[in-house]
Design an enzyme around this catalytic site. Sequence first.
Site, PDB file in Angstrom:
ATOM      1  N   CYS A 138      -0.746  33.844   9.999  1.00 27.10           N
ATOM      2  CA  CYS A 138      -0.578  34.445  11.323  1.00 27.10           C
ATOM      3  C   CYS A 138      -0.408  33.383  12.385  1.00 27.10           C
ATOM      4  CB  CYS A 138      -1.772  35.324  11.630  1.00 27.10           C
ATOM      5  SG  CYS A 138      -1.673  36.810  10.655  1.00 27.10           S
ATOM      6  N   GLU A 139       0.778  32.842  12.468  1.00 27.72           N
ATOM      7  CA  GLU A 139       1.039  31.685  13.316  1.00 27.72           C
ATOM      8  C   GLU A 139       2.536  31.460  13.281  1.00 27.72           C
ATOM      9  OE1 GLU A 139      -0.344  28.010  14.733  1.00 27.72           O
ATOM     10  OE2 GLU A 139      -2.100  28.830  13.743  1.00 27.72           O
ATOM     11  N   TYR A 168       4.813  17.945  11.617  1.00 24.17           N
ATOM     12  CA  TYR A 168       5.694  16.845  12.036  1.00 24.17           C
ATOM     13  C   TYR A 168       7.136  17.299  12.184  1.00 24.17           C
ATOM     14  CZ  TYR A 168       1.851  14.490   9.532  1.00 24.17           C
ATOM     15  OH  TYR A 168       0.635  14.103   9.051  1.00 24.17           O
ATOM     16  N   GLU A 209       0.820  -1.211   0.000  1.00 22.60           N
ATOM     17  CA  GLU A 209       0.000   0.000   0.000  1.00 22.60           C
ATOM     18  C   GLU A 209       0.856   1.265   0.000  1.00 22.60           C
ATOM     19  OE1 GLU A 209      -3.734  -1.796   2.573  1.00 22.60           O
ATOM     20  OE2 GLU A 209      -2.396  -0.383   3.563  1.00 22.60           O
ATOM     21  N   PRO A 210       1.709   1.450  -0.999  1.00 20.64           N
ATOM     22  CA  PRO A 210       2.569   2.636  -0.970  1.00 20.64           C
ATOM     23  C   PRO A 210       1.808   3.919  -1.279  1.00 20.64           C
ATOM     24  CG  PRO A 210       2.871   1.444  -3.031  1.00 20.64           C
ATOM     25  CD  PRO A 210       1.922   0.621  -2.204  1.00 20.64           C
ATOM     26  N   GLY A 211       2.136   4.964  -0.584  1.00 25.15           N
ATOM     27  CA  GLY A 211       1.623   6.299  -0.891  1.00 25.15           C
ATOM     28  C   GLY A 211       2.819   7.186  -1.215  1.00 25.15           C
TER      29      GLY A 211
HETATM   30  N1  LLP Z   1      -1.679   1.993   4.318  1.00 28.10           N
HETATM   31  C1  LLP Z   1      -2.213   2.471   5.457  1.00 28.10           C
HETATM   32  C2  LLP Z   1      -3.126   1.622   6.214  1.00 28.10           C
HETATM   33  C3  LLP Z   1      -1.864   3.739   5.912  1.00 28.10           C
HETATM   34  O1  LLP Z   1      -2.367   4.196   7.062  1.00 28.10           O
HETATM   35  C4  LLP Z   1      -0.956   4.540   5.164  1.00 28.10           C
HETATM   36  C5  LLP Z   1      -0.577   5.875   5.602  1.00 28.10           C
HETATM   37  C6  LLP Z   1      -0.452   4.009   3.962  1.00 28.10           C
HETATM   38  C7  LLP Z   1      -0.828   2.729   3.582  1.00 28.10           C
HETATM   39  C8  LLP Z   1       0.511   4.752   3.085  1.00 28.10           C
HETATM   40  O2  LLP Z   1       1.712   4.988   3.741  1.00 28.10           O
HETATM   41  P1  LLP Z   1       2.955   5.662   2.950  1.00 28.10           P
HETATM   42  O3  LLP Z   1       3.452   4.646   1.960  1.00 28.10           O
HETATM   43  O4  LLP Z   1       2.449   6.865   2.293  1.00 28.10           O
HETATM   44  O5  LLP Z   1       3.929   5.967   4.017  1.00 28.10           O
HETATM   45  N2  LLP Z   1       0.533  12.673   6.768  1.00 28.10           N
HETATM   46  C9  LLP Z   1       1.743  11.958   7.121  1.00 28.10           C
HETATM   47  C10 LLP Z   1       1.694  10.530   6.715  1.00 28.10           C
HETATM   48  C11 LLP Z   1       0.495   9.786   7.263  1.00 28.10           C
HETATM   49  C12 LLP Z   1       0.446   8.379   6.772  1.00 28.10           C
HETATM   50  C13 LLP Z   1      -0.823   7.723   7.164  1.00 28.10           C
HETATM   51  N3  LLP Z   1      -0.992   6.386   6.701  1.00 28.10           N
HETATM   52  C14 LLP Z   1       2.939  12.690   6.514  1.00 28.10           C
HETATM   53  O6  LLP Z   1       2.735  13.709   5.874  1.00 28.10           O
HETATM   54  O7  LLP Z   1       4.072  12.278   6.690  1.00 28.10           O
END
Ligand code: LLP
Length: 429
Positions: free
Chosen positions: A348-349, A320, A277-279
Amino acid sequence: QHCFSKSEDGFLYCEGLKVQDFLESVEKRPFYLYSKPQITRNFEAYQDALVGLQSIIGYAIKANNNLKILEHLRQLGCGAVLVSGNELRLALRAGFDPTSCIFNGNGKLLEDLVLAAQEGVFINVDSEFDLDNIVSAARIAGKKANVLLRINPDVDPQVHPYVATGNKNSKFGIRNEKLQWFLDAVKAHPGELKLVGAHCHLGSTITKVDIFRDAAVLMVNYIDQIRAQGFEIEYLNIGGGLGIDYHHTGAVLPTPRDLINTVRELVLSRGLNLIIEPGRSLIANTCCLVNRVTGVKTNGTKNFIVIDGSMAELIRPSLYDAYQHIELVSPPPPDADISTFDVVGPVCESADFLGKNRELPTPAKGAGLVVHDAGAYCMSMASTYNLKMRPPEYWVEEDGSVTKIRHGETFEDHMRFDPVFVELSLGWL
Ligand code: LLP
């Protein structure tokens, strides 16, 4: 090959596009600039790494939900990971095959679960109440739900606490000691649930593949136990979480291939279909947030570059303390001093910063300044704080042309939701 590079004379390019020239040709406001070919290359890196395995690449669309990007990934053969009803609706609009989609989350709503069950999307079970809701959804949909158990393996991902999920005090997933309760609950609902796999997600920005391996060993053990009770488990979903080189130091970080290779033998040994599940690792490095310098100032001992972009467009540094690399898009004037600056927005922060203590040449007013690696969790987390409007998005195509892939939000868009404004403009008062 990476999409963003500096020419010898100090200009930033995105593929063949000179960012300075593009900046001068568009509306004066911050914007996101992507490389479509880089998205393709990132996807292909996963696809190549997975050769020889049965697999689904489920792109975590929370990282970036631009419809053009989703359609592009879908055309390349990608599936999708969804964490809300609207993400599910968007994935369906983008044409994703529901049977390569996974619906995940600790607070999934019944009506959204009904849609997921109707469409035949995989559903992750996150808790006792979630299981109840999935059973109800399957009854309403009149269709058996294909479910995976999201097991909390209790592995420390060694990342910022806000992006750690697979440790035991996390709000996500089921405690591994409760596994038997869930197996019994699935057995009690043969008409509604088909248990097809096990899922875990450890956290995000992970830079050591051993962590994935440790989790996969535990997960395969759980799968052995589950299979021993007669369930036909087909899928191991190891989540997302692979980190990227935000620091641009040239450090060698694990690649998709390293990640897959570390679990490959385990997956093959059990005849499993691997879901990942890459994002971030698919989309982060394909994009910059392009800003203009409003001015430079010094207070006390601190120097500031004030830009038009802010924590509203890109919140990761504020939220973060994340590092994202910053540079100017054009060479500085020959006499420019190099100083240490905080790069800040107009919001403004005091938390409104894009970078702290960056060595940069003193930029001229109006100079272009980019925040790199802005493809993941930047636009999708943008807000309208201080009534800053969400920025437009563009991508550079394979042939070097540029297309707007999302309009910038306008003040009028904002006012559309205001009942007083709507009544006034319709002349009802
Ligand atoms: N699968 C699940 C169940 C997840 O909760 C996430 C991300 C992913 C896959 C994708 O993860 P990735 O490959 O993108 O690391 N907003 C934060 C990151 C939050 C990630 C939440 N879950 C940031 O900007 O670093």
